[in-house]
Design a protein around this motif. Structure first.
Motif, PDB file in Angstrom:
ATOM      1  N   UNK A   1       0.845  -1.184   0.000  1.00 59.74           N
ATOM      2  CA  UNK A   1       0.000   0.000   0.000  1.00 59.74           C
ATOM      3  C   UNK A   1       0.892   1.249   0.000  1.00 59.74           C
ATOM      4  N   UNK A   2       0.807   2.059  -1.046  1.00 59.90           N
ATOM      5  CA  UNK A   2       1.657   3.230  -1.191  1.00 59.90           C
ATOM      6  C   UNK A   2       1.015   4.476  -0.632  1.00 59.90           C
ATOM      7  N   UNK A   3      -0.110   4.352   0.066  1.00 63.21           N
ATOM      8  CA  UNK A   3      -0.738   5.513   0.674  1.00 63.21           C
ATOM      9  C   UNK A   3      -1.307   6.473  -0.333  1.00 63.21           C
ATOM     10  N   UNK A   4      -1.815   5.952  -1.440  1.00 58.15           N
ATOM     11  CA  UNK A   4      -2.391   6.802  -2.488  1.00 58.15           C
ATOM     12  C   UNK A   4      -3.894   6.576  -2.549  1.00 58.15           C
ATOM     13  N   UNK A   5      -4.638   7.652  -2.514  1.00 58.99           N
ATOM     14  CA  UNK A   5      -6.078   7.570  -2.711  1.00 58.99           C
ATOM     15  C   UNK A   5      -6.469   8.449  -3.881  1.00 58.99           C
ATOM     16  N   UNK A   6      -7.536   8.020  -4.551  1.00 62.38           N
ATOM     17  CA  UNK A   6      -8.053   8.794  -5.674  1.00 62.38           C
ATOM     18  C   UNK A   6      -9.547   9.032  -5.445  1.00 62.38           C
ATOM     19  N   UNK A   7      -9.993  10.225  -5.808  1.00 67.64           N
ATOM     20  CA  UNK A   7     -11.411  10.518  -5.677  1.00 67.64           C
ATOM     21  C   UNK A   7     -11.868  11.396  -6.837  1.00 67.64           C
ATOM     22  N   UNK A   8     -13.107  11.171  -7.308  1.00 69.14           N
ATOM     23  CA  UNK A   8     -13.958  10.053  -6.933  1.00 69.14           C
ATOM     24  C   UNK A   8     -13.447   8.748  -7.537  1.00 69.14           C
ATOM     25  N   UNK A   9     -14.013   7.639  -7.154  1.00 64.84           N
ATOM     26  CA  UNK A   9     -13.632   6.366  -7.754  1.00 64.84           C
ATOM     27  C   UNK A   9     -14.405   6.104  -9.044  1.00 64.84           C
ATOM     28  N   UNK A  10     -15.598   6.640  -9.111  1.00 64.65           N
ATOM     29  CA  UNK A  10     -16.419   6.512 -10.315  1.00 64.65           C
ATOM     30  C   UNK A  10     -17.102   7.847 -10.563  1.00 64.65           C
ATOM     31  N   UNK A  11     -17.214   8.213 -11.838  1.00 68.78           N
ATOM     32  CA  UNK A  11     -17.936   9.439 -12.156  1.00 68.78           C
ATOM     33  C   UNK A  11     -18.514   9.329 -13.550  1.00 68.78           C
ATOM     34  N   UNK A  12     -19.763   9.784 -13.674  1.00 67.72           N
ATOM     35  CA  UNK A  12     -20.412   9.918 -14.971  1.00 67.72           C
ATOM     36  C   UNK A  12     -20.709  11.394 -15.157  1.00 67.72           C
ATOM     37  N   UNK A  13     -20.312  11.930 -16.286  1.00 68.05           N
ATOM     38  CA  UNK A  13     -20.513  13.342 -16.539  1.00 68.05           C
ATOM     39  C   UNK A  13     -20.944  13.547 -17.987  1.00 68.05           C
ATOM     40  N   UNK A  14     -21.413  14.744 -18.266  1.00 66.72           N
ATOM     41  CA  UNK A  14     -21.888  15.039 -19.614  1.00 66.72           C
ATOM     42  C   UNK A  14     -20.825  15.772 -20.424  1.00 66.72           C
ATOM     43  N   UNK A  15     -20.882  15.577 -21.715  1.00 65.80           N
ATOM     44  CA  UNK A  15     -19.963  16.263 -22.616  1.00 65.80           C
ATOM     45  C   UNK A  15     -20.024  17.773 -22.394  1.00 65.80           C
ATOM     46  N   UNK A  16     -18.851  18.377 -22.335  1.00 67.55           N
ATOM     47  CA  UNK A  16     -18.765  19.818 -22.186  1.00 67.55           C
ATOM     48  C   UNK A  16     -18.619  20.310 -20.760  1.00 67.55           C
ATOM     49  N   UNK A  17     -18.793  19.448 -19.789  1.00 69.63           N
ATOM     50  CA  UNK A  17     -18.659  19.882 -18.396  1.00 69.63           C
ATOM     51  C   UNK A  17     -17.219  19.716 -17.924  1.00 69.63           C
ATOM     52  N   UNK A  18     -16.782  20.576 -17.013  1.00 69.86           N
ATOM     53  CA  UNK A  18     -15.438  20.398 -16.437  1.00 69.86           C
ATOM     54  C   UNK A  18     -15.486  19.327 -15.350  1.00 69.86           C
ATOM     55  N   UNK A  19     -14.371  18.597 -15.235  1.00 69.95           N
ATOM     56  CA  UNK A  19     -14.274  17.528 -14.245  1.00 69.95           C
ATOM     57  C   UNK A  19     -12.902  17.611 -13.593  1.00 69.95           C
ATOM     58  N   UNK A  20     -12.856  17.451 -12.292  1.00 66.64           N
ATOM     59  CA  UNK A  20     -11.569  17.421 -11.581  1.00 66.64           C
ATOM     60  C   UNK A  20     -11.446  16.120 -10.809  1.00 66.64           C
ATOM     61  N   UNK A  21     -10.329  15.440 -11.043  1.00 64.79           N
ATOM     62  CA  UNK A  21      -9.997  14.219 -10.319  1.00 64.79           C
ATOM     63  C   UNK A  21      -8.874  14.542  -9.338  1.00 64.79           C
ATOM     64  N   UNK A  22      -8.974  13.916  -8.162  1.00 64.55           N
ATOM     65  CA  UNK A  22      -7.990  14.224  -7.125  1.00 64.55           C
ATOM     66  C   UNK A  22      -7.146  12.991  -6.802  1.00 64.55           C
ATOM     67  N   UNK A  23      -5.862  13.224  -6.627  1.00 67.15           N
ATOM     68  CA  UNK A  23      -4.942  12.199  -6.152  1.00 67.15           C
ATOM     69  C   UNK A  23      -4.304  12.710  -4.872  1.00 67.15           C
ATOM     70  N   UNK A  24      -4.346  11.900  -3.842  1.00 67.97           N
ATOM     71  CA  UNK A  24      -3.814  12.291  -2.548  1.00 67.97           C
ATOM     72  C   UNK A  24      -2.823  11.237  -2.062  1.00 67.97           C
ATOM     73  N   UNK A  25      -1.646  11.688  -1.627  1.00 67.52           N
ATOM     74  CA  UNK A  25      -0.643  10.768  -1.082  1.00 67.52           C
ATOM     75  C   UNK A  25      -0.273  11.196   0.327  1.00 67.52           C
ATOM     76  N   UNK A  26       0.105  10.209   1.115  1.00 67.44           N
ATOM     77  CA  UNK A  26       0.387  10.473   2.531  1.00 67.44           C
ATOM     78  C   UNK A  26       1.872  10.374   2.858  1.00 67.44           C
ATOM     79  N   UNK A  27       2.724  10.076   1.851  1.00 64.26           N
ATOM     80  CA  UNK A  27       4.125   9.791   2.135  1.00 64.26           C
ATOM     81  C   UNK A  27       5.097  10.871   1.678  1.00 64.26           C
ATOM     82  N   UNK A  28       4.581  12.019   1.242  1.00 60.87           N
ATOM     83  CA  UNK A  28       5.443  13.179   0.966  1.00 60.87           C
ATOM     84  C   UNK A  28       6.408  12.961  -0.204  1.00 60.87           C
TER      85      UNK A  28
END
Lengths: 114, 116
Positions: A1-28
């Motif tokens: 386990x490298x201490x990496x999380x991603x959010x969201x895990x699933x997303x459905x969106x419509x064409x033309x909308x902005x989307x932001x995916x997040x990656x978070x790590x705990x090990x600096x």
């Protein structure tokens, strides 16, 4: 386990909308990467970061932007989502610096653009 | 231009036998190679790596062979187990005085199925 999380895990969106995916790590770790996985293509690098506010483009960066305002978070933004950006997105960190190239991946985000 | 290629989309092997997964590359600058395993709905997991100064690296049931003149590497799994069934990706990178930032170039992947 490298201490990496991603959010969201699933997303459905419509064409033309902005989307932001997040990656978070705990090990600096200094280096962080965003990849997309598509059938027949393996994993392809979108953007990467080599420090806070230090980012650069990868192989398939068109339509994507990134930001890294603090060490632990690396954000991937689809400025105006298109159906061709339907994919599974993986974030990765690199633990070593010189001479060590192993990257460790998060669990992924499945994005569907309708 | 696909710099790293895995020409076999799938491989089927009997439990206990050897699995051999192959990978070819075209970029002569690559000097470090890695194999990843990926289960469905999970992120890729690092398996084994090899530097271009070596021609073989072994870790338990997994051995990677590198043939620099042929620009070819292979992953051997002996003996194969049903739990090894997954997608396997090879990847490559280069140092270039630290300017590559460790970016990995991946092959397309090979689906390995190990039958009991």
């Amino acid at each position: 386990d490298a201490g990496i999380t991603q959010s969201p895990r699933h997303k459905v969106t419509e064409t033309g909308t902005p989307v932001t995916l997040r990656c978070h790590q705990t090990e600096n770790h200094r280096y962080m990467y965003w990849y997309r996985q598509d059938p027949g293509h393996g994993l392809r690098l979108i953007h990467y970061s080599y420090g806070v506010k230090d980012t650069d483009k990868g192989e398939v960066s068109d339509g994507y932007s990134v930001s890294r305002s603090k060490t632990e978070d690396f954000l991937l933004t689809l400025e105006s989502a298109t159906s061709s950006q339907t994919s599974v997105y993986f974030c990765a960190i690199r633990r070593g610096t010189s001479g060590l190239y192993e990257q460790y991946f998060g669990p992924g985000t499945r994005l569907t653009v309708t | 231009d696909q710099q790293v290629k895995q020409n076999s989309p799938s491989l089927s092997v009997q439990e206990g036998r050897i699995s051999i997964l192959n990978c070819d590359y075209t970029n002569s600058m690559f000097d470090y190679f890695l194999w990843y395993k990926k289960y469905p709905a999970e992120g890729p997991t690092f398996l084994i790596s090899i530097s271009s100064i070596k021609d073989k690296n072994e870790d338990g049931r997994f051995t990677v062979f590198l043939n620099k003149s042929a620009k070819h590497l292979s992953l051997h799994i002996v003996p194969s187990q049903p739990g090894d069934s997954a997608v396997y990706f090879c990847a490559a990178t280069y140092n270039a005085g630290g300017t590559s930032y460790g970016k990995l170039t991946f092959g397309q992947g090979t689906i390995l199925t190990v039958h009991p």
